[in-house]
Design a protein around this motif. Structure first.
Motif, PDB file in Angstrom:
ATOM      1  N   PHE A 119       0.829  -1.207   0.000  1.00 16.19           N
ATOM      2  CA  PHE A 119       0.000   0.000   0.000  1.00 16.19           C
ATOM      3  C   PHE A 119       0.865   1.260   0.000  1.00 16.19           C
ATOM      4  O   PHE A 119       0.514   2.254  -0.637  1.00 16.19           O
ATOM      5  CB  PHE A 119      -0.963   0.021   1.187  1.00 16.19           C
ATOM      6  CG  PHE A 119      -2.243  -0.711   0.932  1.00 16.19           C
ATOM      7  CD1 PHE A 119      -3.043  -0.404  -0.156  1.00 16.19           C
ATOM      8  CD2 PHE A 119      -2.658  -1.723   1.783  1.00 16.19           C
ATOM      9  CE1 PHE A 119      -4.219  -1.081  -0.405  1.00 16.19           C
ATOM     10  CE2 PHE A 119      -3.837  -2.410   1.544  1.00 16.19           C
ATOM     11  CZ  PHE A 119      -4.617  -2.088   0.447  1.00 16.19           C
ATOM     12  N   ASN A 120       1.994   1.234   0.701  1.00 14.84           N
ATOM     13  CA  ASN A 120       2.891   2.387   0.701  1.00 14.84           C
ATOM     14  C   ASN A 120       3.469   2.655  -0.680  1.00 14.84           C
ATOM     15  O   ASN A 120       3.741   3.797  -1.032  1.00 14.84           O
ATOM     16  CB  ASN A 120       4.016   2.202   1.722  1.00 14.84           C
ATOM     17  CG  ASN A 120       3.548   2.463   3.130  1.00 14.84           C
ATOM     18  OD1 ASN A 120       2.548   3.141   3.349  1.00 14.84           O
ATOM     19  ND2 ASN A 120       4.259   1.911   4.092  1.00 14.84           N
ATOM     20  N   THR A 121       3.672   1.586  -1.457  1.00 11.87           N
ATOM     21  CA  THR A 121       4.162   1.747  -2.822  1.00 11.87           C
ATOM     22  C   THR A 121       3.193   2.576  -3.649  1.00 11.87           C
ATOM     23  O   THR A 121       3.592   3.410  -4.457  1.00 11.87           O
ATOM     24  CB  THR A 121       4.354   0.365  -3.488  1.00 11.87           C
ATOM     25  OG1 THR A 121       5.283  -0.380  -2.713  1.00 11.87           O
ATOM     26  CG2 THR A 121       4.837   0.491  -4.904  1.00 11.87           C
ATOM     27  N   CYS A 122       1.912   2.387  -3.428  1.00 12.45           N
ATOM     28  CA  CYS A 122       0.880   3.032  -4.252  1.00 12.45           C
ATOM     29  C   CYS A 122       0.281   4.293  -3.631  1.00 12.45           C
ATOM     30  O   CYS A 122      -0.424   5.025  -4.315  1.00 12.45           O
ATOM     31  CB  CYS A 122      -0.253   2.040  -4.506  1.00 12.45           C
ATOM     32  SG  CYS A 122       0.282   0.506  -5.248  1.00 12.45           S
ATOM     33  N   SER A 123       0.532   4.541  -2.371  1.00 14.10           N
ATOM     34  CA  SER A 123      -0.181   5.618  -1.678  1.00 14.10           C
ATOM     35  C   SER A 123       0.083   7.000  -2.253  1.00 14.10           C
ATOM     36  O   SER A 123      -0.844   7.802  -2.389  1.00 14.10           O
ATOM     37  CB  SER A 123       0.154   5.592  -0.189  1.00 14.10           C
ATOM     38  OG  SER A 123       1.530   5.833   0.005  1.00 14.10           O
ATOM     39  N   SER A 124       1.323   7.310  -2.616  1.00 12.11           N
ATOM     40  CA  SER A 124       1.610   8.644  -3.139  1.00 12.11           C
ATOM     41  C   SER A 124       0.901   8.873  -4.473  1.00 12.11           C
ATOM     42  O   SER A 124       0.343   9.949  -4.716  1.00 12.11           O
ATOM     43  CB  SER A 124       3.113   8.864  -3.275  1.00 12.11           C
ATOM     44  OG  SER A 124       3.688   7.852  -4.061  1.00 12.11           O
ATOM     45  N   HIS A 125       0.895   7.869  -5.331  1.00  9.28           N
ATOM     46  CA  HIS A 125       0.204   8.016  -6.619  1.00  9.28           C
ATOM     47  C   HIS A 125      -1.299   8.146  -6.422  1.00  9.28           C
ATOM     48  O   HIS A 125      -1.952   8.960  -7.073  1.00  9.28           O
ATOM     49  CB  HIS A 125       0.524   6.831  -7.531  1.00  9.28           C
ATOM     50  CG  HIS A 125      -0.058   6.971  -8.897  1.00  9.28           C
ATOM     51  ND1 HIS A 125      -1.039   6.131  -9.362  1.00  9.28           N
ATOM     52  CD2 HIS A 125       0.186   7.858  -9.885  1.00  9.28           C
ATOM     53  CE1 HIS A 125      -1.368   6.503 -10.588  1.00  9.28           C
ATOM     54  NE2 HIS A 125      -0.645   7.541 -10.933  1.00  9.28           N
TER      55      HIS A 125
END
Length: 195
Positions: A119-125
């Motif tokens: 989830f952290n991988t995708c959170s900024s996007h």
């Protein structure tokens, strides 16, 4: 970014094979060409609309939703077909489909730490997409005259200026060095206020 995150989360062992240099160039070229085609189509359709009465634009800059409300003819068809379908719903639907696959893959990860990392991988996007499309959908999907002009002005400023401006900041917050520097800066600011 949605495709990058899909491959990184759903097919991590094949990432370097799928996301090769050629595919990145093709994706970049496609986005640039679609943006160019969209701009040409919107500009051509907007220039052909007959203007009447006061031709003063009460906005910070010339954005399509404000220009398309100036003509004295009905522009509902132009607003809905060109703007809504092509500009907003097409890319957004591809992003949502990609993230639905990502969510399925993430929920299948057995460990909580693994799910959190994915989830952290995708959170900024997801944050940038939400800011951009949230304000864009509100601006572009409003029927003519339904929303106060002050709200539209602020959202256009947010959609066109603030979201692209905070985009690099949001992505750099994933970097551990940047997070550490930001924490040290905040600690210094808090300590200096106490003294």
């Amino acid at each position: 970014m949605a495709l990058h995150h899909y491959v990184a989360v759903c097919k991590p062992l094949r990432y370097s094979v799928i996301m090769n240099h050629k595919l990145c160039w093709q994706l970049s070229s496609t986005v640039w060409l679609i943006g160019l085609a969209n701009s040409l189509l919107q500009s051509t359709l907007t220039v052909q609309l007959p203007l009447c009465g006061n031709q003063e634009l009460d906005h910070f800059f010339c954005e399509l939703p404000s220009l398309i409300k100036m003509p004295c003819v009905d522009t509902t068809v132009s607003e809905l077909t060109v703007v809504a379908t092509f500009l907003i719903m097409g890319p957004l639907s591809m992003i949502l489909v990609s993230y639905s696959y990502i969510a399925q893959a993430v929920f299948q990860i057995p460990s909580a730490d693994g799910r959190l990392a994915a989830f952290n991988t995708c959170s900024s996007h997801l944050l940038v997409v939400s800011l951009f499309y949230g304000s864009g959908i509100y601006i572009y999907m409003q029927p003519s005259g339904d929303s106060p002009q002050d709200v539209i002005k602020v959202l256009m400023l947010f959609y066109c200026v603030i979201t692209p401006m905070v985009n690099p900041f949001i992505y750099t917050l994933r970097n551990k060095d940047v997070k550490g520097a930001l924490r040290r800066l905040l600690k210094r600011a808090i300590l200096s206020k106490r003294m």
